[in-house]
Enzyme design. Sequence first.
Site: not given
Ligand code: 13P
Length: 251
Positions: A11, A173, A213, A234-235
């Site tokens: 998160w 990201g 991503s 992440g996102g």
């Molecule tokens: P995103 O999924 O937002 O690209 O982030 C990946 C991440 O850094 C998970 O630790």
Amino acid sequence: MQRKKLIAGNWKMNGLLSDSKKLAQEIATAVKSAKPSCDVLVCPPFVLLTTIKKALRGSKVMLGAQDCSMFEKGAHTGDVSPYQLKDAGCDFVILGHSERRADHKESSALVKAKAEAALNAGLKVIICVGETLAERESGKALEVVEKQVKASLANGANASNTVIAYEPVWAIGTGKTATPQDAEEVHAHIRNVLVQKCSKAIASRMKILYGGSMKPSNAAELLKEPDIDGGLIGGASLKSEDFLEIIRKAN
Ligand code: 13P
């Protein structure tokens, strides 16, 4: 070797009490009824850990933190001990994320020291590695990742206490994802490095996650690669429907 997949949500520095609690409850409820074949983990910011622990109660969703100190306790203002994380109900801690390596100049040696402290505290660790765009473009991705794996893993790392996350920095990201073939090339290389560094038995059992991503639209093709054992997301882990869709794709 059949490895159980792990879908983990990082998160990062997102969420306040009420929306985070809701997110955790939605994930917990869905996981309770769907009983996915993969393991599920969420890693909220430190201040939300105890609230999220309660929200996950009765489900098999595991809890993780995003960093820890290499020290057990004492005069380290602002840091959080792995023993405190264990006490708060954490199962895992993410270490060496590229955002910490960049923002806080964390070296692989520091990541290793933190990993050893975390294992001593009874936590499992997710060790993050990954190359920058410049490193990939100059053909150094495998070399960079190999160095990070060799220098960041704890002495005593094994398949039950350590997970590796390959997160190409340029894919985090940005909406750009490594192709399944490019990701698999790095994952397979990491597994070979683990044969040398640990043993063949450990290398064949240790989970290697992909992060960068990952989202519902690309998860299935990444997760079907033989050496991709799950995702660190992440996102897309901040929206329950997206995160749950990725969990479904991992089945
Ligand atoms: P995103 O999924 O937002 O690209 O982030 C990946 C991440 O850094 C998970 O630790």
